[in-house]
Design a protein around this motif. Structure first.
Motif, PDB file in Angstrom:
ATOM      1  N   GLU A 174     -12.206  -5.384  -3.359  1.00  0.00           N
ATOM      2  CA  GLU A 174     -13.000  -5.554  -2.145  1.00  0.00           C
ATOM      3  C   GLU A 174     -14.014  -4.433  -1.975  1.00  0.00           C
ATOM      4  O   GLU A 174     -15.153  -4.662  -1.548  1.00  0.00           O
ATOM      5  N   VAL A 175     -13.618  -3.209  -2.318  1.00  0.00           N
ATOM      6  CA  VAL A 175     -14.559  -2.085  -2.253  1.00  0.00           C
ATOM      7  C   VAL A 175     -15.730  -2.318  -3.197  1.00  0.00           C
ATOM      8  O   VAL A 175     -16.902  -2.134  -2.834  1.00  0.00           O
ATOM      9  N   GLN A 176     -15.433  -2.714  -4.408  1.00  0.00           N
ATOM     10  CA  GLN A 176     -16.506  -2.968  -5.372  1.00  0.00           C
ATOM     11  C   GLN A 176     -17.415  -4.106  -4.917  1.00  0.00           C
ATOM     12  O   GLN A 176     -18.625  -4.066  -5.128  1.00  0.00           O
ATOM     13  N   ARG A 177     -16.848  -5.120  -4.298  1.00  0.00           N
ATOM     14  CA  ARG A 177     -17.641  -6.258  -3.835  1.00  0.00           C
ATOM     15  C   ARG A 177     -18.541  -5.883  -2.658  1.00  0.00           C
ATOM     16  O   ARG A 177     -19.716  -6.267  -2.612  1.00  0.00           O
ATOM     17  N   ARG A 178     -17.998  -5.080  -1.727  1.00  0.00           N
ATOM     18  CA  ARG A 178     -18.727  -4.802  -0.486  1.00  0.00           C
ATOM     19  C   ARG A 178     -19.548  -3.522  -0.529  1.00  0.00           C
ATOM     20  O   ARG A 178     -20.568  -3.410   0.145  1.00  0.00           O
ATOM     21  N   LEU A 179     -19.088  -2.543  -1.309  1.00  0.00           N
ATOM     22  CA  LEU A 179     -19.792  -1.256  -1.347  1.00  0.00           C
ATOM     23  C   LEU A 179     -20.392  -0.942  -2.712  1.00  0.00           C
ATOM     24  O   LEU A 179     -21.481  -0.380  -2.800  1.00  0.00           O
ATOM     25  N   GLY A 180     -19.659  -1.252  -3.786  1.00  0.00           N
ATOM     26  CA  GLY A 180     -20.136  -0.936  -5.127  1.00  0.00           C
ATOM     27  C   GLY A 180     -19.090  -0.184  -5.924  1.00  0.00           C
ATOM     28  O   GLY A 180     -17.942  -0.012  -5.480  1.00  0.00           O
ATOM     29  N   PRO A 181     -19.453   0.304  -7.119  1.00  0.00           N
ATOM     30  CA  PRO A 181     -18.504   1.009  -7.986  1.00  0.00           C
ATOM     31  C   PRO A 181     -17.955   2.274  -7.317  1.00  0.00           C
ATOM     32  O   PRO A 181     -18.675   2.979  -6.612  1.00  0.00           O
ATOM     33  N   VAL A 182     -16.699   2.561  -7.573  1.00  0.00           N
ATOM     34  CA  VAL A 182     -16.007   3.678  -6.920  1.00  0.00           C
ATOM     35  C   VAL A 182     -16.280   4.988  -7.654  1.00  0.00           C
ATOM     36  O   VAL A 182     -16.207   5.062  -8.882  1.00  0.00           O
ATOM     37  N   ASP A 183     -16.586   6.032  -6.878  1.00  0.00           N
ATOM     38  CA  ASP A 183     -16.815   7.373  -7.424  1.00  0.00           C
ATOM     39  C   ASP A 183     -15.686   8.339  -7.094  1.00  0.00           C
ATOM     40  O   ASP A 183     -15.408   9.262  -7.868  1.00  0.00           O
ATOM     41  N   VAL A 184     -15.071   8.183  -5.934  1.00  0.00           N
ATOM     42  CA  VAL A 184     -14.085   9.142  -5.443  1.00  0.00           C
ATOM     43  C   VAL A 184     -12.856   8.392  -4.940  1.00  0.00           C
ATOM     44  O   VAL A 184     -12.982   7.398  -4.215  1.00  0.00           O
ATOM     45  N   VAL A 185     -11.681   8.874  -5.322  1.00  0.00           N
ATOM     46  CA  VAL A 185     -10.421   8.327  -4.821  1.00  0.00           C
ATOM     47  C   VAL A 185      -9.607   9.474  -4.247  1.00  0.00           C
ATOM     48  O   VAL A 185      -9.270  10.424  -4.967  1.00  0.00           O
ATOM     49  N   VAL A 186      -9.325   9.408  -2.957  1.00  0.00           N
ATOM     50  CA  VAL A 186      -8.492  10.408  -2.283  1.00  0.00           C
ATOM     51  C   VAL A 186      -7.232   9.708  -1.797  1.00  0.00           C
ATOM     52  O   VAL A 186      -7.294   8.816  -0.948  1.00  0.00           O
ATOM     53  N   ASN A 187      -6.088  10.107  -2.341  1.00  0.00           N
ATOM     54  CA  ASN A 187      -4.828   9.458  -1.967  1.00  0.00           C
ATOM     55  C   ASN A 187      -4.077  10.336  -0.977  1.00  0.00           C
ATOM     56  O   ASN A 187      -3.232  11.152  -1.342  1.00  0.00           O
ATOM     57  N   ALA A 188      -4.411  10.149   0.305  1.00  0.00           N
ATOM     58  CA  ALA A 188      -3.792  10.948   1.362  1.00  0.00           C
ATOM     59  C   ALA A 188      -2.605  10.243   2.001  1.00  0.00           C
ATOM     60  O   ALA A 188      -1.952  10.815   2.880  1.00  0.00           O
ATOM     61  N   ALA A 189      -2.313   9.012   1.595  1.00  0.00           N
ATOM     62  CA  ALA A 189      -1.181   8.280   2.164  1.00  0.00           C
ATOM     63  C   ALA A 189       0.127   8.953   1.753  1.00  0.00           C
ATOM     64  O   ALA A 189       0.302   9.330   0.596  1.00  0.00           O
ATOM     65  N   GLY A 190       1.027   9.091   2.701  1.00  0.00           N
ATOM     66  CA  GLY A 190       2.320   9.701   2.388  1.00  0.00           C
ATOM     67  C   GLY A 190       3.265   9.585   3.559  1.00  0.00           C
ATOM     68  O   GLY A 190       2.840   9.337   4.699  1.00  0.00           O
ATOM     69  N   VAL A 191       4.541   9.748   3.290  1.00  0.00           N
ATOM     70  CA  VAL A 191       5.563   9.747   4.333  1.00  0.00           C
ATOM     71  C   VAL A 191       6.431  10.986   4.166  1.00  0.00           C
ATOM     72  O   VAL A 191       6.490  11.586   3.092  1.00  0.00           O
ATOM     73  N   MET A 192       7.109  11.350   5.257  1.00  0.00           N
ATOM     74  CA  MET A 192       7.956  12.544   5.242  1.00  0.00           C
ATOM     75  C   MET A 192       9.279  12.243   5.934  1.00  0.00           C
ATOM     76  O   MET A 192       9.307  11.528   6.941  1.00  0.00           O
ATOM     77  N   ALA A 193      10.355  12.759   5.386  1.00  0.00           N
ATOM     78  CA  ALA A 193      11.666  12.713   6.037  1.00  0.00           C
ATOM     79  C   ALA A 193      12.321  14.064   5.815  1.00  0.00           C
ATOM     80  O   ALA A 193      12.440  14.513   4.669  1.00  0.00           O
ATOM     81  N   LEU A 194      12.700  14.721   6.885  1.00  0.00           N
ATOM     82  CA  LEU A 194      13.281  16.060   6.792  1.00  0.00           C
ATOM     83  C   LEU A 194      14.768  15.986   7.128  1.00  0.00           C
ATOM     84  O   LEU A 194      15.157  15.612   8.233  1.00  0.00           O
ATOM     85  N   ARG A 195      15.588  16.364   6.130  1.00  0.00           N
ATOM     86  CA  ARG A 195      17.028  16.315   6.327  1.00  0.00           C
ATOM     87  C   ARG A 195      17.693  17.156   5.239  1.00  0.00           C
ATOM     88  O   ARG A 195      17.266  17.110   4.081  1.00  0.00           O
ATOM     89  N   PRO A 196      18.711  17.944   5.582  1.00  0.00           N
ATOM     90  CA  PRO A 196      19.450  18.666   4.532  1.00  0.00           C
ATOM     91  C   PRO A 196      19.969  17.683   3.491  1.00  0.00           C
ATOM     92  O   PRO A 196      20.309  16.535   3.800  1.00  0.00           O
ATOM     93  N   THR A 197      20.047  18.124   2.268  1.00  0.00           N
ATOM     94  CA  THR A 197      20.410  17.242   1.165  1.00  0.00           C
ATOM     95  C   THR A 197      21.748  16.542   1.404  1.00  0.00           C
ATOM     96  O   THR A 197      21.906  15.357   1.117  1.00  0.00           O
TER      97      THR A 197
END
Length: 244
Positions: free
Chosen positions: A76-99
């Protein structure tokens, strides 16, 4: 190096650090695809802000750990904007708990998004990104500070750190850089969740600059790696105000 006319894909771009990255790349003249998991309204607002800055912005939904979903986003990005130059993968999840108290379902969720998701997005970047491009992944300073309760999260980000220099070498000859940023404590909704103000103040005091980082601090480093920082490659850049 001018970033004008470059096209960026930012996962996790609907809030927090990802949202700041979208704004910073748009300010640098990059068209931005804001990839979100469930926060459609926030993602569209980020895309609208990019448009207001004078570039093209679109919001697209994807599960970063689902290869079909991610491939569809890049199509969809290529169709609507064009070829991709930069990919930033900021998606993430966190869970804090002692092992000893960690639920395996929590671990599976962390590994699915933070590890599998990184590989899925990276694989698509390898297939799509054009010469002169950049890939920026996300780790965490906790891979060095070794704080209790962060074991599962830090382990998932250590996998990202292991991938980055290998992926940089796999891009050999294509003029594409691959790096990761490793933020320290950053004043986001995710960071503040479940913490008292006393604890937040104590964490902020651990930095020589006596404050938490801001999403904009992290976004500035990402923008450098995604634009003019062409001789930084295969590195994990710790963006933490000097926390050892």
């Amino acid at each position: 190096m001018s970033t004008t006319a470059r096209i960026a894909v930012v996962t996790g771009g609907s809030r927090g650090i990802g949202r700041a990255v979208v704004s910073r790349l748009a300010a640098a003249g990059q068209d931005v695809a804001v990839v979100y998991g469930s926060r459609r309204k926030e993602a569209q607002a980020a895309a609208d802000e990019a448009e207001a800055a004078g570039v093209r912005g679109i919001a697209l939904q994807a599960d970063v750990a689902d290869e079909v979903s991610v491939a569809g986003v890049f199509d969809e990005v290529q169709r609507r904007l064009g070829p991709v130059d930069v990919v930033v993968n900021a998606a993430g999840v966190m869970a804090l708990r002692p092992t000893g108290e960690l639920e395996m379902a929590e671990l599976d969720r962390l590994l699915r998004t933070n590890v599998r998701g990184t590989f899925v997005v990276a694989r698509e970047a390898v297939r799509r990104i054009r010469a002169g491009g950049a890939v920026v992944a996300f780790s965490t300073t906790v891979t060095r500070t070794h704080l209790p309760s962060y074991g599962a999260y830090a382990a998932s980000k250590a996998a990202v750190e292991a991938l980055v220099p290998i992926l940089a070498k796999e891009f050999a000859g294509r003029d594409v850089t691959v790096n990761a940023v490793a933020p320290g404590p950053t004043a986001t909704e995710l960071f503040r969740e479940g913490k008292t103000q006393e604890l937040i103040d104590r964490i902020a005091g651990a930095a020589p600059m006596n404050r938490l980082g801001t999403p904009e601090d992290i976004a500035e480093a990402v923008a450098f790696l995604a634009g003019p920082g062409r001789w930084v490659n295969g590195q994990v850049v710790f963006v933490n105000g000097g926390i050892a």
